[in-house]
Design a protein around this motif. Structure first.
Motif, short mmCIF file in Angstrom:
data_model
loop_
_atom_site.label_atom_id
_atom_site.label_comp_id
_atom_site.label_asym_id
_atom_site.label_seq_id
_atom_site.Cartn_x
_atom_site.Cartn_y
_atom_site.Cartn_z
N VAL A 193 -19.52 72.84 5.97
CA VAL A 193 -19.94 74.22 6.01
C VAL A 193 -21.41 74.23 5.66
CG1 VAL A 193 -19.62 74.74 3.77
CG2 VAL A 193 -19.80 76.70 5.10
N ASP A 194 -22.21 75.07 6.47
CA ASP A 194 -23.64 74.80 6.47
C ASP A 194 -23.92 75.92 5.41
OD1 ASP A 194 -26.42 75.40 6.67
OD2 ASP A 194 -26.31 75.40 9.01
N VAL A 195 -24.83 75.44 4.40
CA VAL A 195 -25.21 76.43 3.09
C VAL A 195 -26.43 76.52 3.04
CG1 VAL A 195 -23.01 76.42 1.68
CG2 VAL A 195 -24.89 74.72 1.27
N GLY A 231 -28.39 72.81 2.10
CA GLY A 231 -27.72 71.67 2.26
C GLY A 231 -26.37 71.79 2.86
N TRP A 232 -25.38 71.15 2.86
CA TRP A 232 -23.89 70.97 3.38
C TRP A 232 -22.98 70.64 2.45
CZ3 TRP A 232 -24.53 72.51 8.70
CH2 TRP A 232 -25.65 72.28 9.31
N CYS A 233 -22.04 71.22 2.62
CA CYS A 233 -20.80 70.84 1.84
C CYS A 233 -19.80 70.35 2.72
CB CYS A 233 -20.24 71.92 0.80
SG CYS A 233 -18.82 71.40 -0.07
N GLU A 235 -29.56 79.08 3.76
CA GLU A 235 -29.62 80.30 3.79
C GLU A 235 -29.57 81.07 5.21
OE1 GLU A 235 -31.52 82.63 0.10
OE2 GLU A 235 -32.91 82.39 1.61
N HIS A 236 -30.19 80.06 6.35
CA HIS A 236 -30.13 80.67 7.50
C HIS A 236 -28.81 80.72 8.09
CE1 HIS A 236 -30.69 76.12 9.30
NE2 HIS A 236 -29.62 76.69 9.51
N ALA A 237 -27.86 80.08 7.63
CA ALA A 237 -26.62 80.16 8.04
C ALA A 237 -25.87 81.61 7.82
CB ALA A 237 -25.50 79.07 7.38
N ASN A 289 -25.30 67.57 12.46
CA ASN A 289 -24.66 68.44 11.34
C ASN A 289 -24.38 69.71 12.03
OD1 ASN A 289 -25.26 66.48 9.57
ND2 ASN A 289 -26.73 67.40 8.37
N HIS A 290 -25.20 70.22 12.81
CA HIS A 290 -24.83 71.69 13.41
C HIS A 290 -24.00 71.59 14.43
CE1 HIS A 290 -28.57 72.93 11.09
NE2 HIS A 290 -27.94 74.08 11.36
N ASP A 291 -24.08 70.44 15.28
CA ASP A 291 -23.03 70.11 16.26
C ASP A 291 -21.54 70.29 15.56
OD1 ASP A 291 -24.73 69.65 18.27
OD2 ASP A 291 -24.63 67.53 18.15
N PHE A 318 -29.80 83.36 16.30
CA PHE A 318 -30.70 82.70 15.59
C PHE A 318 -30.50 81.36 15.06
CE2 PHE A 318 -32.40 86.95 15.59
CZ PHE A 318 -33.73 86.98 15.28
N HIS A 319 -29.20 81.32 14.47
CA HIS A 319 -28.77 79.89 13.96
C HIS A 319 -28.62 78.94 15.07
CE1 HIS A 319 -26.20 78.03 10.74
NE2 HIS A 319 -27.37 77.09 11.15
N TYR A 320 -27.94 79.42 16.14
CA TYR A 320 -27.59 78.46 17.29
C TYR A 320 -28.80 78.38 18.36
CZ TYR A 320 -25.92 76.79 21.80
OH TYR A 320 -25.50 76.31 22.96
FE LIG Z 1 -28.06 75.64 10.01
#
Ligand SMILES: [Fe+2]
Length: 208
Positions: free
Chosen positions: A153-155, A118-120, A157-159, A70-72, A23-25
């Motif tokens: 880190v992806d925060v 978002g992202w941290c 919810e889908h992560a 960001n996902h890469d 799902f995420h990727y």
């Molecule tokens: Fe994500």
């Protein structure tokens, strides 16, 4: 045409299941690629590299381009195989946070308390010549502020929702125990040597 990068693992036990990869990727990350390819058509950015789009575009085009990057980067920040931190990274962490334990506490607290999606990040600030923690909302990325990502880190919810339901702190603890320290150490080394160009080199290694 941008293509979805390959995933450097098939799953990470306890952190990212095969279903989350699917799902995420396979869906979320792929959708950002598809949207980017559609939105860039007939704009001044058609044929330009991802780095140019992220640093110059706005609106939906920026959002999808930044989410691709960001996902890469996120997928490279974790690994099923343990690795060690370089002496350079340890020194940077100690200088910025006092100790590794304090860094872990501060990073996880920042990721836990980030409101919404978002992202941290851990970034190298070339002006201050030190590493810093940075929160970004939605698709925002520190690259547009001249900061060089070395960990994220992806925060959204889908992560974590498939594997950890609503328990973001549980996901973050697992994330921290599977960080690819070799990748983070290399990212810091290149950030210090090449500055923001290291982001462009990284992107070009995935999207040519
Ligand atoms: Fe994500």
């Amino acid at each position: 045409m941008f293509k979805l990068r390959s995933l450097p693992f098939t799953e990470i036990a306890g952190l990212i299941s095969k279903e989350t990869c699917e799902f995420h990727y396979g869906k979320h990350h792929q959708t950002y690629i598809n949207n980017l390819n559609n939105l860039v058509k007939n704009t001044e950015f058609e044929g330009k590299g991802l780095f140019d789009i992220i640093t110059k575009a706005q609106g939906g085009l920026f959002n999808n381009a930044a989410q691709v990057y960001n996902h890469d980067f996120y997928w490279d920040c974790v690994s099923p195989t343990p690795s060690t931190r370089s002496a350079e990274l340890d020194e940077a962490i100690t200088t910025a946070f006092g100790s590794f334990e304090k860094f872990k506490e501060t990073f996880l607290n920042s990721a836990t308390t980030l409101f919404g999606s978002g992202w941290c990040w851990l970034v190298y600030n070339p002006s201050a010549k030190q590493i810093e923690i940075k929160q970004t909302s939605n698709a925002q990325t520190p690259v547009t502020e001249g900061l060089i990502p070395i960990l994220v880190v992806d925060v959204w919810e889908h992560a974590y929702y498939i594997d950890h339901r609503n328990a973001r702190p549980a996901y973050l603890e697992k994330f921290f125990s599977h960080i690819n320290w070799k990748f983070v150490s290399d990212a810091l080394e290149w950030a210090k040597k090449e500055g923001l160009n290291s982001v462009n080199f990284y992107i070009n290694s995935l999207h040519v």
